[in-house]
Write a protein that holds these residues in place. Structure first.
Motif, PDB file in Angstrom:
ATOM      1  N   LEU A  25       1.265  17.524  10.880  1.00 34.55           N
ATOM      2  CA  LEU A  25       1.755  16.153  10.765  1.00 34.55           C
ATOM      3  C   LEU A  25       0.716  15.231  10.148  1.00 34.55           C
ATOM      4  O   LEU A  25      -0.479  15.496  10.206  1.00 34.55           O
ATOM      5  N   VAL A  26       1.203  14.138   9.577  1.00 35.34           N
ATOM      6  CA  VAL A  26       0.338  13.111   9.013  1.00 35.34           C
ATOM      7  C   VAL A  26       0.627  11.804   9.754  1.00 35.34           C
ATOM      8  O   VAL A  26       1.773  11.348   9.795  1.00 35.34           O
ATOM      9  N   TYR A  27      -0.407  11.239  10.367  1.00 36.95           N
ATOM     10  CA  TYR A  27      -0.296   9.961  11.071  1.00 36.95           C
ATOM     11  C   TYR A  27      -0.861   8.876  10.162  1.00 36.95           C
ATOM     12  O   TYR A  27      -1.978   8.999   9.668  1.00 36.95           O
ATOM     13  N   ILE A  28      -0.075   7.811   9.979  1.00 38.97           N
ATOM     14  CA  ILE A  28      -0.472   6.705   9.117  1.00 38.97           C
ATOM     15  C   ILE A  28      -0.431   5.430   9.946  1.00 38.97           C
ATOM     16  O   ILE A  28       0.644   5.009  10.393  1.00 38.97           O
ATOM     17  N   LEU A  59       4.034   1.487   2.303  1.00 40.04           N
ATOM     18  CA  LEU A  59       3.820   0.609   3.454  1.00 40.04           C
ATOM     19  C   LEU A  59       3.929  -0.829   2.952  1.00 40.04           C
ATOM     20  O   LEU A  59       3.148  -1.252   2.105  1.00 40.04           O
ATOM     21  N   PHE A  60       4.887  -1.545   3.458  1.00 43.48           N
ATOM     22  CA  PHE A  60       5.168  -2.875   2.955  1.00 43.48           C
ATOM     23  C   PHE A  60       4.424  -3.946   3.756  1.00 43.48           C
ATOM     24  O   PHE A  60       4.111  -3.756   4.932  1.00 43.48           O
ATOM     25  N   ALA A  61       4.175  -5.075   3.116  1.00 44.21           N
ATOM     26  CA  ALA A  61       3.449  -6.178   3.746  1.00 44.21           C
ATOM     27  C   ALA A  61       4.154  -6.679   4.999  1.00 44.21           C
ATOM     28  O   ALA A  61       3.520  -7.243   5.889  1.00 44.21           O
ATOM     29  N   SER A  62       5.455  -6.451   5.121  1.00 41.24           N
ATOM     30  CA  SER A  62       6.214  -6.933   6.279  1.00 41.24           C
ATOM     31  C   SER A  62       5.785  -6.267   7.584  1.00 41.24           C
ATOM     32  O   SER A  62       6.141  -6.740   8.660  1.00 41.24           O
ATOM     33  N   MET A  70       0.844  -1.163   0.000  1.00 42.48           N
ATOM     34  CA  MET A  70       0.000   0.000   0.000  1.00 42.48           C
ATOM     35  C   MET A  70       0.893   1.231   0.000  1.00 42.48           C
ATOM     36  O   MET A  70       1.986   1.217   0.542  1.00 42.48           O
ATOM     37  N   ALA A  71       0.422   2.298  -0.583  1.00 41.36           N
ATOM     38  CA  ALA A  71       1.148   3.561  -0.609  1.00 41.36           C
ATOM     39  C   ALA A  71       0.189   4.687  -0.245  1.00 41.36           C
ATOM     40  O   ALA A  71      -0.999   4.623  -0.537  1.00 41.36           O
ATOM     41  N   VAL A  72       0.725   5.700   0.415  1.00 44.42           N
ATOM     42  CA  VAL A  72      -0.052   6.877   0.779  1.00 44.42           C
ATOM     43  C   VAL A  72       0.575   8.072   0.070  1.00 44.42           C
ATOM     44  O   VAL A  72       1.776   8.294   0.165  1.00 44.42           O
ATOM     45  N   GLY A  73      -0.249   8.811  -0.671  1.00 46.07           N
ATOM     46  CA  GLY A  73       0.215  10.027  -1.331  1.00 46.07           C
ATOM     47  C   GLY A  73      -0.104  11.233  -0.468  1.00 46.07           C
ATOM     48  O   GLY A  73      -1.206  11.348   0.064  1.00 46.07           O
ATOM     49  N   ILE A  74       0.866  12.113  -0.304  1.00 45.88           N
ATOM     50  CA  ILE A  74       0.696  13.308   0.519  1.00 45.88           C
ATOM     51  C   ILE A  74       1.135  14.506  -0.306  1.00 45.88           C
ATOM     52  O   ILE A  74       2.206  14.500  -0.909  1.00 45.88           O
ATOM     53  N   SER A  75       0.293  15.534  -0.337  1.00 43.32           N
ATOM     54  CA  SER A  75       0.664  16.755  -1.047  1.00 43.32           C
ATOM     55  C   SER A  75       0.267  17.965  -0.220  1.00 43.32           C
ATOM     56  O   SER A  75      -0.663  17.911   0.575  1.00 43.32           O
ATOM     57  N   VAL A  76       1.008  19.033  -0.418  1.00 45.62           N
ATOM     58  CA  VAL A  76       0.714  20.301   0.245  1.00 45.62           C
ATOM     59  C   VAL A  76       0.313  21.275  -0.845  1.00 45.62           C
ATOM     60  O   VAL A  76       1.141  21.683  -1.662  1.00 45.62           O
ATOM     61  N   GLY A  77      -0.981  21.605  -0.874  1.00 45.30           N
ATOM     62  CA  GLY A  77      -1.474  22.485  -1.936  1.00 45.30           C
ATOM     63  C   GLY A  77      -1.219  21.858  -3.294  1.00 45.30           C
ATOM     64  O   GLY A  77      -1.375  20.665  -3.500  1.00 45.30           O
ATOM     65  N   SER A  78      -0.798  22.663  -4.232  1.00 48.98           N
ATOM     66  CA  SER A  78      -0.485  22.137  -5.562  1.00 48.98           C
ATOM     67  C   SER A  78       1.017  21.985  -5.743  1.00 48.98           C
ATOM     68  O   SER A  78       1.492  21.748  -6.840  1.00 48.98           O
ATOM     69  N   GLY A  79       1.754  22.070  -4.628  1.00 43.75           N
ATOM     70  CA  GLY A  79       3.212  22.032  -4.687  1.00 43.75           C
ATOM     71  C   GLY A  79       3.805  20.656  -4.472  1.00 43.75           C
ATOM     72  O   GLY A  79       3.512  19.705  -5.185  1.00 43.75           O
ATOM     73  N   PHE A  84      -7.879  -2.657  10.428  1.00 36.12           N
ATOM     74  CA  PHE A  84      -8.012  -1.216  10.593  1.00 36.12           C
ATOM     75  C   PHE A  84      -6.836  -0.504   9.940  1.00 36.12           C
ATOM     76  O   PHE A  84      -5.709  -0.975   9.994  1.00 36.12           O
ATOM     77  N   GLN A  85      -7.116   0.639   9.348  1.00 35.37           N
ATOM     78  CA  GLN A  85      -6.072   1.513   8.813  1.00 35.37           C
ATOM     79  C   GLN A  85      -6.602   2.937   8.849  1.00 35.37           C
ATOM     80  O   GLN A  85      -7.803   3.164   8.807  1.00 35.37           O
ATOM     81  N   ASP A  86      -5.693   3.888   8.982  1.00 32.57           N
ATOM     82  CA  ASP A  86      -6.129   5.269   9.122  1.00 32.57           C
ATOM     83  C   ASP A  86      -5.014   6.196   8.668  1.00 32.57           C
ATOM     84  O   ASP A  86      -3.837   5.906   8.868  1.00 32.57           O
ATOM     85  N   VAL A  87      -5.395   7.283   8.046  1.00 31.89           N
ATOM     86  CA  VAL A  87      -4.480   8.372   7.704  1.00 31.89           C
ATOM     87  C   VAL A  87      -5.139   9.642   8.204  1.00 31.89           C
ATOM     88  O   VAL A  87      -6.258   9.965   7.805  1.00 31.89           O
TER      89      VAL A  87
END
Length: 103
Positions: free
Chosen positions: A35-38, A17-20, A1-10, A26-29
């Motif tokens: 800050l970003v909690y994953i 996130l690897f299977a290991s 799984m991967a989480v994409g994070i962006s600030v505005g259009s910049g 449950f999962q949450d972002v």
């Protein structure tokens, strides 16, 4: 799984996130302050877009949920963030630093 994070259009980041790290139903972002909690599998990661730093914390069991002071209606926690796993609770300060962990 991967989480994409962006600030505005910049600037944009990708957190892989690897299977290991294990499995969890449950999962949450959550974006809390600057800050970003994953939460995923058996870990919680704290990402700071401001410094582009990532801190990963292994959990003693599967990830459960991220709670803020607003979620718990507890002003005594200040800017703390609580992370619950299957068998423990972690408390982070407003800067994403781990303050304590309790079974």
């Amino acid at each position: 799984m991967a989480v994409g994070i962006s600030v505005g259009s910049g600037v944009r980041w990708r957190v892989d996130l690897f299977a290991s790290v294990g499995q969890s139903c449950f999962q949450d972002v959550r974006c809390i302050g600057e800050l970003v909690y994953i939460g995923y599998g058996q870990q919680v990661a704290v990402f700071s877009p401001k410094t582009a730093s990532l801190a990963s914390h292994s959990l003693d069991g599967y990830f459960g949920h991220v709670f803020t002071t607003l979620d718990l209606e507890s002003p005594n926690l200040g800017s703390s963030v609580l992370v619950a796993s299957a068998s423990e609770l972690l408390r982070f300060d407003g800067a994403g630093q781990l303050l304590w962990r309790r079974s």
